[in-house]
Design a protein around this motif. Structure first.
Motif, PDB file in Angstrom:
ATOM      1  N   THR A 225      97.900   1.830  14.932  1.00  0.00           N
ATOM      2  CA  THR A 225      96.776   1.457  15.788  1.00  0.00           C
ATOM      3  C   THR A 225      95.506   1.326  14.959  1.00  0.00           C
ATOM      4  OG1 THR A 225      96.289   3.772  16.251  1.00  0.00           O
ATOM      5  CG2 THR A 225      97.809   2.667  17.740  1.00  0.00           C
ATOM      6  N   SER A 226      94.444   0.897  15.604  1.00  0.00           N
ATOM      7  CA  SER A 226      93.134   0.740  14.947  1.00  0.00           C
ATOM      8  C   SER A 226      93.284  -0.052  13.658  1.00  0.00           C
ATOM      9  CB  SER A 226      92.506   2.110  14.667  1.00  0.00           C
ATOM     10  OG  SER A 226      92.288   2.808  15.858  1.00  0.00           O
ATOM     11  N   ASN A 227      93.741  -1.297  13.777  1.00  0.00           N
ATOM     12  CA  ASN A 227      94.109  -2.090  12.605  1.00  0.00           C
ATOM     13  C   ASN A 227      92.986  -2.964  12.061  1.00  0.00           C
ATOM     14  OD1 ASN A 227      97.049  -1.525  12.075  1.00  0.00           O
ATOM     15  ND2 ASN A 227      97.142  -2.008  14.263  1.00  0.00           N
ATOM     16  N   ARG A 228      91.751  -2.617  12.371  1.00  0.00           N
ATOM     17  CA  ARG A 228      90.571  -3.258  11.768  1.00  0.00           C
ATOM     18  C   ARG A 228      90.628  -4.783  11.904  1.00  0.00           C
ATOM     19  NH1 ARG A 228      88.077   0.752   8.611  1.00  0.00           N
ATOM     20  NH2 ARG A 228      89.403   2.588   8.391  1.00  0.00           N
ATOM     21  N   LEU A 229      90.838  -5.230  13.139  1.00  0.00           N
ATOM     22  CA  LEU A 229      91.017  -6.656  13.377  1.00  0.00           C
ATOM     23  C   LEU A 229      89.673  -7.381  13.393  1.00  0.00           C
ATOM     24  CD1 LEU A 229      93.732  -6.581  16.198  1.00  0.00           C
ATOM     25  CD2 LEU A 229      94.027  -6.653  13.720  1.00  0.00           C
ATOM     26  N   LYS A 230      89.507  -8.297  12.466  1.00  0.00           N
ATOM     27  CA  LYS A 230      88.349  -9.180  12.436  1.00  0.00           C
ATOM     28  C   LYS A 230      88.700 -10.373  11.555  1.00  0.00           C
ATOM     29  CE  LYS A 230      86.189  -5.989   9.119  1.00  0.00           C
ATOM     30  NZ  LYS A 230      85.009  -5.144   8.860  1.00  0.00           N
ATOM     31  N   THR A 231      87.957 -11.450  11.706  1.00  0.00           N
ATOM     32  CA  THR A 231      88.311 -12.695  11.021  1.00  0.00           C
ATOM     33  C   THR A 231      88.267 -12.556   9.508  1.00  0.00           C
ATOM     34  OG1 THR A 231      86.011 -13.394  11.349  1.00  0.00           O
ATOM     35  CG2 THR A 231      87.645 -14.242  12.896  1.00  0.00           C
ATOM     36  N   LYS A 232      87.423 -11.649   8.984  1.00  0.00           N
ATOM     37  CA  LYS A 232      87.356 -11.467   7.530  1.00  0.00           C
ATOM     38  C   LYS A 232      88.603 -10.780   6.979  1.00  0.00           C
ATOM     39  CE  LYS A 232      82.345 -11.475   6.805  1.00  0.00           C
ATOM     40  NZ  LYS A 232      81.176 -10.707   6.304  1.00  0.00           N
ATOM     41  N   ASN A 233      89.344 -10.104   7.836  1.00  0.00           N
ATOM     42  CA  ASN A 233      90.558  -9.417   7.401  1.00  0.00           C
ATOM     43  C   ASN A 233      91.816 -10.245   7.630  1.00  0.00           C
ATOM     44  OD1 ASN A 233      89.135  -7.220   6.514  1.00  0.00           O
ATOM     45  ND2 ASN A 233      89.458  -6.005   8.352  1.00  0.00           N
ATOM     46  N   ILE A 234      91.656 -11.491   8.043  1.00  0.00           N
ATOM     47  CA  ILE A 234      92.784 -12.422   8.147  1.00  0.00           C
ATOM     48  C   ILE A 234      92.718 -13.344   6.939  1.00  0.00           C
ATOM     49  CG2 ILE A 234      93.863 -14.246   9.503  1.00  0.00           C
ATOM     50  CD1 ILE A 234      92.449 -13.029  11.967  1.00  0.00           C
ATOM     51  N   LEU A 235      93.683 -13.217   6.056  1.00  0.00           N
ATOM     52  CA  LEU A 235      93.696 -14.007   4.829  1.00  0.00           C
ATOM     53  C   LEU A 235      94.685 -15.158   4.970  1.00  0.00           C
ATOM     54  CD1 LEU A 235      93.705 -11.094   2.221  1.00  0.00           C
ATOM     55  CD2 LEU A 235      91.754 -12.186   3.362  1.00  0.00           C
ATOM     56  N   LEU A 236      94.425 -16.242   4.233  1.00  0.00           N
ATOM     57  CA  LEU A 236      95.290 -17.422   4.278  1.00  0.00           C
ATOM     58  C   LEU A 236      95.872 -17.672   2.891  1.00  0.00           C
ATOM     59  CD1 LEU A 236      93.123 -19.838   6.470  1.00  0.00           C
ATOM     60  CD2 LEU A 236      94.829 -18.180   7.193  1.00  0.00           C
ATOM     61  N   ASP A 237      97.193 -17.869   2.848  1.00  0.00           N
ATOM     62  CA  ASP A 237      97.829 -18.108   1.555  1.00  0.00           C
ATOM     63  C   ASP A 237      97.747 -19.575   1.182  1.00  0.00           C
ATOM     64  OD1 ASP A 237     101.349 -17.990   2.636  1.00  0.00           O
ATOM     65  OD2 ASP A 237      99.792 -19.494   2.935  1.00  0.00           O
ATOM     66  N   GLU A 238      98.477 -19.960   0.130  1.00  0.00           N
ATOM     67  CA  GLU A 238      98.376 -21.331  -0.365  1.00  0.00           C
ATOM     68  C   GLU A 238      98.871 -22.367   0.630  1.00  0.00           C
ATOM     69  OE1 GLU A 238     102.089 -19.375  -2.129  1.00  0.00           O
ATOM     70  OE2 GLU A 238     100.010 -18.857  -1.662  1.00  0.00           O
ATOM     71  N   HIS A 239      99.656 -21.939   1.620  1.00  0.00           N
ATOM     72  CA  HIS A 239     100.135 -22.846   2.662  1.00  0.00           C
ATOM     73  C   HIS A 239      99.362 -22.659   3.958  1.00  0.00           C
ATOM     74  CE1 HIS A 239     103.402 -23.765  -0.041  1.00  0.00           C
ATOM     75  NE2 HIS A 239     103.773 -22.507  -0.068  1.00  0.00           N
ATOM     76  N   LEU A 240      98.240 -21.937   3.892  1.00  0.00           N
ATOM     77  CA  LEU A 240      97.392 -21.618   5.040  1.00  0.00           C
ATOM     78  C   LEU A 240      98.145 -20.815   6.095  1.00  0.00           C
ATOM     79  CD1 LEU A 240      95.238 -24.861   5.507  1.00  0.00           C
ATOM     80  CD2 LEU A 240      94.705 -22.766   4.262  1.00  0.00           C
ATOM     81  N   ILE A 241      99.137 -20.018   5.637  1.00  0.00           N
ATOM     82  CA  ILE A 241      99.817 -19.087   6.520  1.00  0.00           C
ATOM     83  C   ILE A 241      98.974 -17.819   6.611  1.00  0.00           C
ATOM     84  CG2 ILE A 241     101.926 -17.746   6.907  1.00  0.00           C
ATOM     85  CD1 ILE A 241     102.285 -20.791   7.089  1.00  0.00           C
ATOM     86  N   ALA A 242      98.762 -17.333   7.841  1.00  0.00           N
ATOM     87  CA  ALA A 242      97.896 -16.170   8.050  1.00  0.00           C
ATOM     88  C   ALA A 242      98.597 -14.880   7.665  1.00  0.00           C
ATOM     89  CB  ALA A 242      97.480 -16.112   9.516  1.00  0.00           C
ATOM     90  N   LYS A 243      97.834 -13.996   6.999  1.00  0.00           N
ATOM     91  CA  LYS A 243      98.332 -12.669   6.639  1.00  0.00           C
ATOM     92  C   LYS A 243      97.236 -11.654   6.936  1.00  0.00           C
ATOM     93  CE  LYS A 243     101.692 -13.899   3.043  1.00  0.00           C
ATOM     94  NZ  LYS A 243     102.815 -13.036   3.463  1.00  0.00           N
ATOM     95  N   LEU A 244      97.568 -10.658   7.725  1.00  0.00           N
ATOM     96  CA  LEU A 244      96.593  -9.640   8.118  1.00  0.00           C
ATOM     97  C   LEU A 244      96.470  -8.570   7.040  1.00  0.00           C
ATOM     98  CD1 LEU A 244      94.751  -8.482  10.362  1.00  0.00           C
ATOM     99  CD2 LEU A 244      96.769  -7.260  11.218  1.00  0.00           C
ATOM    100  N   SER A 245      95.238  -8.258   6.646  1.00  0.00           N
ATOM    101  CA  SER A 245      94.982  -7.185   5.686  1.00  0.00           C
ATOM    102  C   SER A 245      94.335  -6.009   6.409  1.00  0.00           C
ATOM    103  CB  SER A 245      94.080  -7.678   4.556  1.00  0.00           C
ATOM    104  OG  SER A 245      92.772  -7.952   5.051  1.00  0.00           O
ATOM    105  N   ASP A 246      94.171  -4.901   5.710  1.00  0.00           N
ATOM    106  CA  ASP A 246      93.505  -3.695   6.236  1.00  0.00           C
ATOM    107  C   ASP A 246      94.226  -3.071   7.428  1.00  0.00           C
ATOM    108  OD1 ASP A 246      89.914  -3.756   5.607  1.00  0.00           O
ATOM    109  OD2 ASP A 246      91.626  -3.975   4.270  1.00  0.00           O
TER     110      ASP A 246
END
Length: 776
Positions: free
Chosen positions: A617-638
């Protein structure tokens, strides 16, 4: 007496036929009830349970309908809720594994055997029912079938060749499965085929040349696969209106295409060469997307003046030259993107974005307009010269790389197959659906010892951390210091409330992101290892992979530490927020791409909430923590930081029950995801203005005029009204101040539904700029 004889004959035949009719109806009713049992009693079929009459007379619902003709079922449509919310595999065969599938006891072979007893079935739609396994050849026994839709399930392997015998089929849809063989090359056997859609699978190999001979085709959708090589001449497909091959690996020049195309989507491939002048003659064309390829030369000016063109995207190619100043644009053209190319000169008057008639994106070229967002003219000239000068060397390097890569893959496959066979032989059959238990040390912890010791992964996705090619390991301080040049400030990526993040380069040449995590209190090594062990098991395609850790200064299990280094994979293309900002117009994502990112993140958070006990829980969801790889696939950080920080302990200290605490924290994730949805709709949101202010702003979404004022123009011009309304509605629910917010499963379902609606709108050739068309 003659009339009595006649009456006797009528009564005789009536008495003879009625039992036969009753038996036939009873037989097909039993088949339907047996199918319900095979599908493990899905909710849309609950109405069958207490219905005493003929199932053919059931009133249809949005999720279930039956049509009959005579005494036979001719149409069967069922839509379940077992969405493939995590497209994950076992790392070796590509087979799907997920807690949304039907149980271990489900038998695809028995299910299809039962299904084929409905011999007069003409329309079959089984969507999102958790069906898993290879589709058996015997499916061809449904010889009367005309429409087959089994999308959003978990089928893998190959599409059965025996389907080629189902000559009456005109619509075949297998979207959102895990088919991982080549695209069938027998499709020309289906002479009546009009719609073929197998998007979002894992199909590989070359594009089948046989498809160019199926002249009845109107729609071909093979996007989001791994199809490679050459795209053949498709000009013979005179009835083709929609061709969607996005997100593949096609690398040829663009071939001749049918003149009747209305929608052509070829983005995110490796097409090369010039944009064919023939495209400028496709007078029916409404939507053209050639972005993110390697196309070069001068784009035909006729493309911009096609009579029906409304959306034209040529971004992120290597186009060069100068567009004619006097070039004309079609009246229907509402959106143009020529950004990130090598165009020079001035912008044609019809692309002057200040007129307000259409949205035009032209940043990152060498144009003489808006120079702060342009490269210098010399940059484009040097890039073109360098490309011509070094092309042969690049071609040789590419060839060597491909050959070397193939050899490595062959060796790895051989080793993997050997290990897999050895493990299978020694341990028996692999159970794709069992829930593995995470074995943890039984030591004291401020987080409940019982909770940690019994922590387990529900979804098989997490087990991939021990089977896939990303092996979790311990790092030494010396390794990390060397990778970061002794944590030099020049490699600092950022700093947050829980520590600094550095970019590092390991000895093997791979890049990583290293988080220096400062804990709020000292932990015993054994306690910290419990937490890290659980965190290391979180594996999902839309999570930034945790590769390992290093405990600073800790050697013995009873040592106390307050700093740990977490080593993650490095995700190169920045964060989602940067792709929503008007300050970077060349990168701004259109609506369908934003939906893809949102769905990916929602899948990841749904896994964190439902695939792990205890949930993360409390996974620090915000647009700055959504990273995009070389294929623009979304990966959640933090994500998962609450597992190894004091957040859990603080909640425990309040005396809340475990259940209530988890519900509250899960709701927090939903609430924060609501603001991610809001930013996706209107662009980057400044939370500093206050949440009350933003909630008040949301009220303007209720009117059409309010949406036009608030919603990002790129969203307005690339979305359908229905798709947009679905997301606005779920956004409102997520950021509602009330505690009763939707679950992430509900959020995910709505986003996937919005994406399906948008795809259908594109297929129906609806305008991608609804607000502009209403204004005109």
């Amino acid at each position: 007496m003659g009339w009595l004889n006649g009456l006797f004959i009528v009564l005789f035949w009536w008495g003879f036929l009625v039992p036969t009719t009753y038996e036939l109806q009873s037989y097909e009713t039993q088949i339907l009830l047996q199918l319900r049992k095979h599908l493990e009693y899905p909710m849309p079929l609950d109405i069958w349970q207490n219905f005493d009459g003929d199932l053919c007379f059931l009133s249809p619902t949005p999720r279930m309908s039956i049509s009959c003709q005579g005494n036979s079922v001719t149409e069967l449509k069922i839509m379940g809720d077992k969405l493939p919310s995590a497209q994950v595999s076992d790392g070796y065969s590509g087979f799907p594994v997920h807690n949304q599938t039907l149980s271990d006891s489900f038998s695809m072979d028995s299910f299809v055997t039962t299904l084929t007893r409905l011999t007069n079935l003409r329309v079959l739609s089984l969507v999102s029912l958790g069906i898993w396994g290879p589709l058996p050849d015997k499916i061809h026994r449904l010889y009367s079938l005309e429409v087959l839709d089994m999308s959003s399930n978990f089928m893998f392997g190959s599409i059965p060749a025996q389907i080629s015998r189902m000559v009456r089929v005109h619509t075949m849809v297998f979207d959102g499965n895990f088919f991982n063989d080549t695209v069938p090359d027998w499709l020309d056997s289906l002479s009546n085929l009009t719609v073929l859609s197998v998007k979002n699978n894992r199909l590989k190999g070359s594009f089948p040349h046989s498809l160019s001979r199926v002249t009845s085709l109107t729609d071909v959708v093979l996007s989001h696969n791994a199809i490679s090589g050459e795209l053949p001449d498709l000009s013979a497909l005179s009835n083709l209106h929609l061709l969607d091959l996005r997100e593949n690996r096609l690398d040829s020049e663009l071939p001749a295409l049918p003149s009747g195309l209305t929608t052509l989507l070829l983005s995110n491939n490796s097409f090369s060469g010039a944009v064919p002048s023939q495209l400028g003659k496709l007078n029916q064309l409404q939507h053209l997307d050639l972005s993110r390829n390697s196309l070069s030369g001068m784009p035909p000016s006729e493309l911009f003046s096609l009579p029906n063109i409304s959306y034209l995207n040529l971004a992120s190619n290597m186009l060069s030259g100068s567009l004619p100043r006097s070039m004309n644009c079609g009246e229907a053209l509402g959106f143009v993107d020529i950004s990130s190319n090598r165009l020079v000169g001035s912008l044609p008057s019809c692309l002057d974005s200040t007129s307000g008639k259409r949205i035009v994106k032209y940043g990152m070229n060498c144009l003489s307009i808006d120079t702060k967002n342009q490269h210098s003219k010399s940059f484009c000239q040097e890039a073109s010269t360098s490309q011509r000068k070094h092309f042969p060397g690049k071609a040789i390097a590419l060839l060597v790389g491909v050959v070397g890569g193939i050899m490595i893959i062959v060796v790895l496959l051989a080793v993997g197959l050997f290990i897999f066979c050895r493990k299978t032989a020694s341990r028996g059959p692999v159970n794709l659906h069992s829930a593995p238990k995470v074995v943890l040390d039984n030591s004291a912890s401020t987080m409940s010892s019982e909770l940690l010791a019994n922590a387990r992964i529900i979804s098989q996705a997490a087990k991939m951390g021990t089977q896939g090619n990303l092996v979790y390991r311990l790092f030494s301080m010396e390794e990390l210091a060397e990778a970061t040049h002794r944590f030099d400030p020049s490699v600092l990526l950022g700093e947050g409330s829980i520590g600094k993040i550095y970019k590092g380069k390991l000895e093997n040449g791979s890049y990583v992101a290293i988080r220096s995590l400062i804990l709020h209190k000292k932990f015993l090594i054994r306690n910290l290892k419990l937490r890290l062990d659980l965190l290391s098991k979180l594996r999902h395609p839309h999570l930034v992979n945790l590769l390992g850790h290093c405990i600073d200064g800790g050697m013995q299990d009873d040592s106390a530490v307050n700093r740990v280094f977490l080593v993650y994979e490095f995700v190169p293309n920045g964060n989602f927020r940067a792709y929503l900002s008007e300050t970077s117009p060349e990168k701004v994502l259109k609506w369908s791409d934003r939906l893809a990112v949102l769905i990916g993140v929602a899948k990841a958070v749904h896994f964190l909430h439902t695939g792990v006990i205890p949930p993360s829980t409390s996974n620090r969801l915000k647009t700055k923590n959504i990273l995009l790889d070389e294929h623009l696939i979304a990966k959640l950080s933090d994500y998962g930081m609450s597992i190894i920080t004091e957040e859990t302990d603080k909640s425990e200290a309040k005396g809340d029950s475990s259940k209530q605490r988890n519900v509250t924290k899960l709701g927090d994730d939903v609430y924060n995801f609501g603001f991610i949805l809001l930013e996706s709709l209107v662009g980057p949101v400044v939370r500093d203005k206050g949440e009350a202010f933003l909630l008040d702003e949301m009220t303007s979404f209720g009117s059409q005029d309010g949406r036009r004022k608030m919603v990002d123009p790129i969203v307005l011009t690339t979305s359908s009204q229905e798709s947009l309304s679905i997301v606005v509605s779920i956004t409102n629910k997520c950021i509602s101040p009330e505690a009763s917010r939707p679950s992430f499963e509900d959020v995910l379902w709505n986003l996937q539904y919005a994406a399906q609606v948008q795809a259908a709108a594109d297929s129906d050739q609806r305008s991608d700029a609804p607000s502009l068309s209403q204004d005109s």
